[in-house]
Design an enzyme around this catalytic site. Structure first.
Site, PDB file in Angstrom:
ATOM      1  CB  VAL A  15     -86.954 -46.898 -36.324  1.00 58.65           C
ATOM      2  CG1 VAL A  15     -86.209 -47.482 -36.330  1.00 58.65           C
ATOM      3  CG2 VAL A  15     -87.733 -46.980 -38.193  1.00 58.65           C
ATOM      4  CD  GLU A 121     -86.508 -60.209 -39.017  1.00 59.17           C
ATOM      5  OE1 GLU A 121     -85.362 -60.995 -38.576  1.00 59.17           O
ATOM      6  OE2 GLU A 121     -86.889 -59.901 -39.717  1.00 59.17           O
ATOM      7  N   GLY A 126     -91.151 -54.577 -41.273  1.00 57.05           N
ATOM      8  CA  GLY A 126     -91.476 -54.088 -39.767  1.00 57.05           C
ATOM      9  C   GLY A 126     -90.857 -55.080 -39.050  1.00 57.05           C
ATOM     10  CB  ILE A 128     -92.949 -59.444 -40.535  1.00 59.40           C
ATOM     11  CG1 ILE A 128     -94.687 -59.298 -40.809  1.00 59.40           C
ATOM     12  CG2 ILE A 128     -93.441 -61.089 -41.334  1.00 59.40           C
ATOM     13  CD1 ILE A 128     -95.084 -59.288 -42.501  1.00 59.40           C
ATOM     14  N   GLY A 179     -96.209 -41.090 -39.273  1.00 64.15           N
ATOM     15  CA  GLY A 179     -94.228 -41.709 -39.322  1.00 64.15           C
ATOM     16  C   GLY A 179     -94.201 -43.570 -40.352  1.00 64.15           C
ATOM     17  CD  GLU A 182     -88.276 -44.794 -46.276  1.00 67.12           C
ATOM     18  OE1 GLU A 182     -87.443 -45.121 -45.814  1.00 67.12           O
ATOM     19  OE2 GLU A 182     -89.189 -45.876 -45.342  1.00 67.12           O
ATOM     20  CG  ASP A 193     -89.882 -49.165 -48.819  1.00 65.21           C
ATOM     21  OD1 ASP A 193     -87.888 -48.345 -47.540  1.00 65.21           O
ATOM     22  OD2 ASP A 193     -90.501 -50.071 -48.248  1.00 65.21           O
ATOM     23  CE  LYS A 197     -89.283 -51.902 -46.112  1.00 68.36           C
ATOM     24  NZ  LYS A 197     -90.824 -51.275 -46.142  1.00 68.36           N
ATOM     25  N   GLY A 295     -93.747 -48.125 -39.260  1.00 61.10           N
ATOM     26  CA  GLY A 295     -94.370 -47.328 -37.791  1.00 61.10           C
ATOM     27  C   GLY A 295     -93.188 -47.618 -36.394  1.00 61.10           C
TER      28      GLY A 295
HETATM   29  N1  HSE Z   1     -92.141 -46.167 -45.298  1.00 59.06           N
HETATM   30  C1  HSE Z   1     -91.170 -47.468 -44.953  1.00 59.06           C
HETATM   31  C2  HSE Z   1     -93.274 -48.657 -45.173  1.00 59.06           C
HETATM   32  C3  HSE Z   1     -91.303 -47.977 -43.715  1.00 59.06           C
HETATM   33  O1  HSE Z   1     -93.701 -47.718 -45.234  1.00 59.06           O
HETATM   34  O2  HSE Z   1     -92.923 -49.392 -45.646  1.00 59.06           O
HETATM   35  C4  HSE Z   1     -90.764 -49.029 -43.279  1.00 59.06           C
HETATM   36  O3  HSE Z   1     -89.791 -49.907 -44.026  1.00 59.06           O
END
Ligand code: HSE
Length: 419
Positions: A15, A121, A126, A128, A179, A182, A193, A197, A295
């Site tokens: 990132v 954000e 990502g 959105i 990429g 995590e 994850d 979120k 990404g």
């Molecule tokens: N590892 C996370 C995903 C990265 O695949 O959504 C973005 O937050």
């Protein structure tokens, strides 16, 4: 704040490099990167070497730096950096969802106390723009539910397994190479994850802060070939879906589970690393957002947007959190699930409140039935140690029922049968 901000950046991974690139290409918004603090001195970095430092105080104690961008993947160090930066009167942009989900109350208080802004954000879905949409557009309208695909890695894996018929391990390897994953992909594939979120969005959508330990998450790591066969036979797809839903007047349920989805559901068509947020608001009704969820450049662009917002003094006001709708988080709700297992012994302790269908073949069995969320949360770790795959059944998020309403329904049923 000055329109040209001076940035101190922590981390130059996927990132961080994305941000560096989009910032250099930006023609409208301008910012100077004063310093980039990284951990590993042996790694070659694709940036001007004079920017690199290994000492966090080069940023945290530098009076010329007014904005800290935190993009490292260790949540504990990220927490210490963000906290110190806020206490030193610096604004912060971060994409660290685990850190945010575990320290919301404290980070909220620090922003109020030191009069600084913390924007994130890039932490959720990502590219959105969901946090600002909830925070600004839906600041007064009550949200009924929020669900979708909040993790790019798992959606990429599931797409590859379905479309290209490649194996789980190979699909995960590709997601890592691109990429998306995590550094510890357990966070992706076990649903942690996506849960972090969902809980970040929950503050802005419902004004409620829920600790991650209170919320059930199961992922796609125990998906078996029999489950894939089942999906193909029924023409369904599997998606890893966080669900946050208001029930009754003031209850809120939240969980992350794989879900069987049919062609009727728009998330059926969301593939690869794309994410989706399906939101239902009280007056506007259904809204659907879709975009790249992981990404380098898409997430870098979300961080850039926060930096640009900071340059004109933007802060989250946490209106829903301040309004306090007196919602109560509960796991006393029943959901309809598919449970695949090998031997009856493995699920003997699992209490179903209702069994709709059961199937048995020589190698495996499955049950479709109702279970309480609190029962699943309590047994999550022991279930996860066995070869059991559990998913929300098709249309399952619509069939969530509070336990109290479930017993009312049963009583009514008994009464009517007696009549
Ligand atoms: N590892 C996370 C995903 C990265 O695949 O959504 C973005 O937050």
């Amino acid at each position: 704040m000055n329109s040209k901000i001076k940035i101190g950046m922590f981390g130059l991974g996927c990132v961080g490099q994305g941000l560096y690139e989009v910032l250099n290409k930006s023609t409208g918004f301008r910012a100077d990167i004063e310093r980039i603090v990284v951990k590993n001195p042996d790694k070659k970095r694709p940036v001007n070497p004079s920017l690199i430092s290994y000492d966090k105080n080069d940023i945290l104690n530098n009076p010329d730096i007014d904005v800290v961008v935190e993009l490292i993947d260790d949540p504990q160090s990220a927490y210490e950096i963000v906290k110190t930066a806020l206490m030193h009167g610096k604004h912060v942009v971060t994409a660290n969802k685990k850190m945010l989900a575990h320290h919301f109350e404290e980070l909220y208080q620090l922003q109020q106390k030191y009069g600084v802004s913390l924007l994130y954000e890039g932490s959720s879905c990502g590219s959105i723009p969901i946090i600002r949409t909830l925070e600004e557009y839906f600041d007064n309208e009550p949200i009924q539910s929020l669900e979708g695909i909040f993790n790019g890695t798992t959606n990429y894996i599931l797409s590859k397994m379905t479309q290209d018929r490649i194996g789980y391990a190979e699909a995960l390897r590709q997601a890592q190479e691109l990429g998306f994953a995590e550094s510890d992909p357990t966070n992706d594939v076990e649903g942690y994850d996506a849960k972090y979120k969902a809980l970040i969005m929950c503050w802005h959508a419902f004004g409620l802060s829920v600790h991650p330990d209170q919320v059930l998450n199961l992922g796609i790591d125990l998906l078996g070939s029999e489950d894939m066969d089942y999906l193909r036979e029924k023409e369904l797809k599997l998606k890893l879906t966080p669900v946050v839903k208001r029930l009754g007047a003031n209850n809120l349920v939240a969980f992350v589970l794989p879900q069987f989805v049919s062609k009727k559901n728009p998330i059926y068509y969301v593939e690869q690393e794309f994410n989706a947020v399906s939101l239902e608001a009280r007056y506007s009704g259904q809204q659907f957002f879709q975009g790249r969820g992981a990404g380098s450049l898409p997430t870098g662009a979300a961080v850039l947007s926060d930096l640009s917002a900071l340059s004109y003094g933007y802060k989250y006001e946490y209106k829903k959190y301040r309004q306090n709708e007196h919602l109560t988080f509960t796991n006393q709700a029943s959901i309809k699930v598919y449970v695949r297992f090998r031997h009856s012994e493995e699920i003997k302790d699992l209490k179903f409140t209702e069994i709709e269908q059961s199937y048995s073949s020589p190698g495996y069995q499955y049950i479709i039935g109702r279970i309480l969320l609190e029962e699943l949360l309590e047994k999550r770790n022991s279930l996860h140690q066995k070869d059991i795959f559990l998913a929300l059944s098709e249309g399952g998020s619509e069939s969530i029922v509070l336990q109290q309403d479930l017993s009312v329904t049963k009583e009514k049923l008994v009464e009517s049968m007696e009549i």
